[in-house]
Design a protein around this motif. Structure first.
Motif, PDB file in Angstrom:
ATOM      1  N   UNK A  70       0.824  -1.218   0.000  1.00 54.78           N
ATOM      2  CA  UNK A  70       0.000   0.000   0.000  1.00 54.78           C
ATOM      3  C   UNK A  70       0.852   1.260   0.000  1.00 54.78           C
ATOM      4  N   UNK A  71       2.045   1.155   0.577  1.00 55.27           N
ATOM      5  CA  UNK A  71       2.868   2.369   0.656  1.00 55.27           C
ATOM      6  C   UNK A  71       3.316   2.831  -0.729  1.00 55.27           C
ATOM      7  N   UNK A  72       3.434   1.893  -1.657  1.00 50.12           N
ATOM      8  CA  UNK A  72       3.799   2.279  -3.030  1.00 50.12           C
ATOM      9  C   UNK A  72       2.688   3.123  -3.659  1.00 50.12           C
ATOM     10  N   UNK A  73       1.453   2.773  -3.314  1.00 44.91           N
ATOM     11  CA  UNK A  73       0.314   3.496  -3.885  1.00 44.91           C
ATOM     12  C   UNK A  73       0.319   4.942  -3.395  1.00 44.91           C
ATOM     13  N   UNK A  74       0.528   5.103  -2.094  1.00 49.54           N
ATOM     14  CA  UNK A  74       0.581   6.454  -1.534  1.00 49.54           C
ATOM     15  C   UNK A  74       1.673   7.290  -2.177  1.00 49.54           C
ATOM     16  N   UNK A  75       2.831   6.691  -2.320  1.00 54.97           N
ATOM     17  CA  UNK A  75       3.967   7.426  -2.899  1.00 54.97           C
ATOM     18  C   UNK A  75       3.682   7.815  -4.350  1.00 54.97           C
ATOM     19  N   UNK A  76       3.125   6.874  -5.108  1.00 52.85           N
ATOM     20  CA  UNK A  76       2.834   7.157  -6.521  1.00 52.85           C
ATOM     21  C   UNK A  76       1.781   8.250  -6.658  1.00 52.85           C
ATOM     22  N   UNK A  77       0.802   8.230  -5.778  1.00 50.61           N
ATOM     23  CA  UNK A  77      -0.231   9.274  -5.824  1.00 50.61           C
ATOM     24  C   UNK A  77       0.403  10.640  -5.605  1.00 50.61           C
ATOM     25  N   UNK A  78       1.290  10.714  -4.617  1.00 56.70           N
ATOM     26  CA  UNK A  78       1.995  11.982  -4.347  1.00 56.70           C
ATOM     27  C   UNK A  78       2.789  12.426  -5.568  1.00 56.70           C
ATOM     28  N   UNK A  79       3.508  11.486  -6.143  1.00 58.02           N
ATOM     29  CA  UNK A  79       4.384  11.824  -7.273  1.00 58.02           C
ATOM     30  C   UNK A  79       3.593  12.293  -8.490  1.00 58.02           C
ATOM     31  N   UNK A  80       2.359  11.822  -8.590  1.00 53.56           N
ATOM     32  CA  UNK A  80       1.526  12.229  -9.728  1.00 53.56           C
ATOM     33  C   UNK A  80       0.655  13.443  -9.403  1.00 53.56           C
ATOM     34  N   UNK A  81       0.939  14.093  -8.309  1.00 55.36           N
ATOM     35  CA  UNK A  81       0.239  15.337  -7.999  1.00 55.36           C
ATOM     36  C   UNK A  81      -1.108  15.154  -7.350  1.00 55.36           C
ATOM     37  N   UNK A  82      -1.409  13.923  -6.907  1.00 57.55           N
ATOM     38  CA  UNK A  82      -2.663  13.725  -6.196  1.00 57.55           C
ATOM     39  C   UNK A  82      -2.463  14.082  -4.723  1.00 57.55           C
ATOM     40  N   UNK A 108       1.565   1.406  11.040  1.00 66.88           N
ATOM     41  CA  UNK A 108       2.359   0.275  10.579  1.00 66.88           C
ATOM     42  C   UNK A 108       1.520  -0.536   9.609  1.00 66.88           C
ATOM     43  N   UNK A 109       2.039  -1.693   9.238  1.00 68.45           N
ATOM     44  CA  UNK A 109       1.312  -2.528   8.288  1.00 68.45           C
ATOM     45  C   UNK A 109       0.033  -3.078   8.913  1.00 68.45           C
ATOM     46  N   UNK A 110      -1.050  -2.964   8.158  1.00 59.96           N
ATOM     47  CA  UNK A 110      -2.320  -3.586   8.564  1.00 59.96           C
ATOM     48  C   UNK A 110      -2.541  -4.720   7.566  1.00 59.96           C
ATOM     49  N   UNK A 111      -2.109  -5.898   7.954  1.00 57.95           N
ATOM     50  CA  UNK A 111      -2.065  -7.004   6.987  1.00 57.95           C
ATOM     51  C   UNK A 111      -3.425  -7.628   6.711  1.00 57.95           C
ATOM     52  N   UNK A 112      -4.282  -7.655   7.735  1.00 58.10           N
ATOM     53  CA  UNK A 112      -5.542  -8.398   7.595  1.00 58.10           C
ATOM     54  C   UNK A 112      -6.741  -7.459   7.711  1.00 58.10           C
ATOM     55  N   UNK A 113      -7.856  -7.930   7.219  1.00 60.93           N
ATOM     56  CA  UNK A 113      -9.073  -7.116   7.324  1.00 60.93           C
ATOM     57  C   UNK A 113      -9.504  -7.000   8.789  1.00 60.93           C
ATOM     58  N   UNK A 127     -11.251   9.249  -0.694  1.00 64.83           N
ATOM     59  CA  UNK A 127     -10.964   7.885  -1.147  1.00 64.83           C
ATOM     60  C   UNK A 127     -10.083   7.200  -0.096  1.00 64.83           C
ATOM     61  N   UNK A 128     -10.476   6.010   0.283  1.00 63.67           N
ATOM     62  CA  UNK A 128      -9.736   5.234   1.282  1.00 63.67           C
ATOM     63  C   UNK A 128      -9.243   3.980   0.572  1.00 63.67           C
ATOM     64  N   UNK A 129      -7.945   3.857   0.446  1.00 64.03           N
ATOM     65  CA  UNK A 129      -7.363   2.698  -0.255  1.00 64.03           C
ATOM     66  C   UNK A 129      -6.873   1.703   0.791  1.00 64.03           C
ATOM     67  N   UNK A 130      -7.306   0.464   0.644  1.00 65.19           N
ATOM     68  CA  UNK A 130      -6.825  -0.563   1.580  1.00 65.19           C
ATOM     69  C   UNK A 130      -6.292  -1.758   0.798  1.00 65.19           C
ATOM     70  N   UNK A 131      -5.076  -2.162   1.157  1.00 69.68           N
ATOM     71  CA  UNK A 131      -4.438  -3.308   0.509  1.00 69.68           C
ATOM     72  C   UNK A 131      -4.476  -4.514   1.435  1.00 69.68           C
ATOM     73  N   UNK A 151     -11.126   1.919  -2.359  1.00 71.80           N
ATOM     74  CA  UNK A 151     -10.451   1.088  -3.369  1.00 71.80           C
ATOM     75  C   UNK A 151      -9.725  -0.031  -2.644  1.00 71.80           C
ATOM     76  N   UNK A 152     -10.029  -1.247  -3.031  1.00 70.01           N
ATOM     77  CA  UNK A 152      -9.365  -2.411  -2.451  1.00 70.01           C
ATOM     78  C   UNK A 152      -8.306  -2.914  -3.422  1.00 70.01           C
ATOM     79  N   UNK A 153      -7.202  -3.313  -2.864  1.00 72.36           N
ATOM     80  CA  UNK A 153      -6.183  -3.990  -3.675  1.00 72.36           C
ATOM     81  C   UNK A 153      -5.698  -5.181  -2.867  1.00 72.36           C
ATOM     82  N   UNK A 154      -5.054  -6.108  -3.550  1.00 71.07           N
ATOM     83  CA  UNK A 154      -4.452  -7.255  -2.858  1.00 71.07           C
ATOM     84  C   UNK A 154      -2.950  -7.188  -3.092  1.00 71.07           C
ATOM     85  N   UNK A 155      -2.206  -7.339  -2.020  1.00 72.72           N
ATOM     86  CA  UNK A 155      -0.758  -7.283  -2.150  1.00 72.72           C
ATOM     87  C   UNK A 155      -0.261  -8.467  -2.984  1.00 72.72           C
ATOM     88  N   UNK A 156       0.587  -8.193  -3.962  1.00 73.53           N
ATOM     89  CA  UNK A 156       1.139  -9.301  -4.751  1.00 73.53           C
ATOM     90  C   UNK A 156       2.332  -9.975  -4.070  1.00 73.53           C
TER      91      UNK A 156
END
Lengths: 227, 378
Positions: B54-66, B96-101, B167-171, B234-239
């Motif tokens: 999920x931290x990659x998503x946050x960083x990418x959003x920042x980098x793209x001006x969101x 910290x990491x929130x691994x589970x629902x 928008x609340x993104x949870x991985x 937005x839900x995502x699943x960690x790969x």
């Protein structure tokens, strides 16, 4: 006693103050070296002098010091490095002591003032003093003062993080503060425009001659216990 | 078209056919994997929480001006590497990491004061560790009080994020979890690994199934919506595969089972509401057609190229579905650059500072005025 003050735009209030109180302080001579924003970063250590590496800085050094083209470190018996990135951060209560320490260390180590102090110390044992950039008059809304770490705590932490021998932080005196974080509004300046001479609104950051007097008197008391 | 003229597959898009959408394409050109349900404007606050991806998503959003929402901000002027050391700017609050629902539900219940935070604290070598975020501070906490005060800041920030995010993104990261047998609360990691001490009497392993995971996620969604009815999720699943498994299975099998369950839950919950979407970061990295190209040599860590590929697809699909966002985004970025240029121009040729504060513009005059010859002669 020959003291140098090296600083940025905030040094202006100290110079104004010194102009009006110097007659009462015959034993001390202050020489000012100041330049705007972060242009003091262009000072380079050359033998026993700090030498400006840009024409702009050279001009400002000459104007503010009364004609000197460089800072002759060995001529000083004490040096105050003022502002130049040395400032207290706004930190919420609840942030850990380790994070506060790390932040204060980061601010010091990233500052032009600290770099200059380290360079001066590499060639001289002259007593060094660091002065903080004045707290703004609106750091924190009064209703939320209790939510933030007070300045005197940050000052203590920063003092502990200096790590350069015979170097001391002389923070702005309590008499300049309206509360634990904000500078008293009356010390905020009404600068005059150079071009038009008209008054400008206070910017909340730059302080006036009265503030300068408070700081200079405080500094002289603090410094000359040591020098 | 009459019933005799053909069949429903004639009317479905090219992306619905393996041959045209996958087999005949270079795997890097496989696209249109996401059809976003709602627009994400650059003005919207977006919070990100979850597993480490999920931290990659946050960083990418920042980098793209969101407007990635950092509800728990680092101390002013803390250096970037120190922020990283103290886990600021990783997620929208320092959970910290929130691994589970179920961990998400637990955190939200604490933040929304639906449940009390347990008093358990771990202690080692004179330092204190938060069982629910044991590595959040590089050397633990100085005292229990400091730990609790820090956690309160995090809970306050999480509450703010829950209440005010558009928008609340949870991985979703794991099915495997560790719980306190007596009190029922969950730890993000097995006690005794990152910190604390393991006790077979106190701690139990639980490999959560579809039903439990779905229920915890739906409960979390309801809790979020109760404090923020307009929130979109937005839900995502960690790969990222499991580091280790306690399931008794081979870690590869455990990984596949775990991710399959999480993927099924995410899809199921996303289909339940127009306000909940699923973004396929998991498939983009993990699909066999990607040939594992986006993993580091350990076959576990996602490479920076992989992260970039995922996030490029995120923005490409978003802007394709909502072209007006793309134009606005470009304008916003352009405006940002112009604003910087204007500040630089105002500061004049003589000013070399990168600090764009107006105060320093005034201060030039202030300083020069203090040293002006006119003043000396006054």
């Amino acid at each position: 006693m020959n003291c140098f003050i090296i600083g940025d735009s905030h040094t202006g209030s100290l110079k104004r103050a010194w102009d009006s109180i110097s007659e009462k302080q015959h034993a001390i001579k202050f020489t000012f070296f100041a330049s705007t924003t972060d242009t003091m970063k262009d000072l380079i250590l050359d033998d026993d002098r700090l030498v400006p590496s840009t024409p702009f800085l050279e001009k400002n050094i000459a104007i503010t010091s009364g004609g000197l083209r460089a800072i002759p470190i060995k001529s000083a018996e004490a040096i105050l490095i003022y502002s130049l990135g040395i400032r207290f951060p706004r930190i919420p209560v609840g942030v850990t002591a380790a994070a506060i320490v790390a932040t204060c260390r980061d601010i010091l180590r990233d500052s032009i003032g600290y770099r200059l102090a380290a360079e001066i110390r590499s060639i001289s044992d002259v007593p060094l003093f660091l002065g903080n950039k004045p707290q703004r008059v609106d750091v924190v809304d009064k209703a939320h003062l209790a939510d933030y770490v007070p300045m005197h705590i940050l000052s203590e932490v920063m003092q502990q993080q200096i790590g350069i021998s015979n170097t001391r932080l002389v923070s702005q005196p309590p008499s300049t503060l309206a509360d634990p974080l904000n500078t008293e509004f009356s010390f905020s300046t009404n600068p005059k425009s150079l071009r038009s001479g008209s008054r400008k609104e206070p910017d909340g950051s730059h302080m006036n001659e009265e503030y300068g007097k408070e700081y200079m008197n405080h500094f002289i008391t603090e410094a000359f216990q040591q020098c | 078209m009459s019933d005799d003229d053909g069949h429903p597959y004639l009317d479905i898009p090219e992306t619905a056919f393996w041959s045209s959408a996958v087999a005949k394409r270079n795997f890097l050109e496989i696209s249109d994997l996401w059809n976003p349900k709602f627009p994400i404007k650059s003005s919207m606050k977006i919070s990100t929480f979850g597993s480490c991806f999920a931290q990659h998503i946050g960083r990418a959003l920042r980098e793209h001006g969101f407007r990635w929402f950092e509800a728990e901000e680092a101390p002013e002027r803390m250096a970037a590497d120190t922020k990283s050391l103290f886990n600021y700017g990783v997620f929208s609050a320092r959970t910290g990491n929130i691994y589970t629902t179920s961990l998400l539900k637990q955190w939200l219940e604490w933040a929304c004061e639906k449940n009390e935070v347990p008093t358990e604290v771990w202690h080692k070598d004179g330092r204190y560790y938060d069982p629910f975020r044991p590595t959040i501070e590089p050397d633990g906490f100085a005292s229990k009080d400091e730990l609790q005060a820090s956690r309160q800041l995090t809970l306050k920030a999480l509450r703010t994020a829950a209440e005010s995010s558009s928008v609340f993104v949870f991985t979703l990261g794991l099915t495997e979890s560790w719980k306190n047998r007596v009190h029922g609360y969950e730890y993000p990691v097995c006690p005794g690994t990152a910190a604390g001490e393991f006790s077979a009497e106190q701690h139990e392993f639980v490999n959560q199934d579809f039903v439990e995971i779905r229920k915890a996620l739906l409960d979390s969604v309801r809790l979020l919506q109760s404090v923020n009815p307009k929130v979109r999720i937005i839900l995502t699943v960690s790969p990222v595969p499991l580091t280790a498994t306690m399931s008794g299975n081979h870690v590869l099998l455990a990984t596949m089972e775990s991710k399959s369950i999480l993927r099924a839950v995410a899809g199921n919950v996303a289909r339940s509401s127009e306000r909940i979407d699923y973004f396929p970061s998991y498939e983009i990295i993990n699909s066999p057609v990607m040939r594992g190209a986006f993993f580091e040599p350990n076959q576990r860590s996602v490479s920076s190229a992989g992260v970039r590929h995922v996030m490029n697809e995120f923005f490409r699909c978003l802007f394709k579905a909502y072209p007006e966002l793309s134009a606005k985004q470009a304008t916003a970025e352009h405006r940002g650059k112009n604003a910087s240029a204007t500040v630089a121009r105002k500061k004049g040729k003589a000013l070399a500072s990168s600090d764009p504060t107006s105060g320093d513009i005034v201060c030039d005059e202030e300083l020069l005025d203090a040293f002006s010859p006119e003043r000396d002669s006054r």
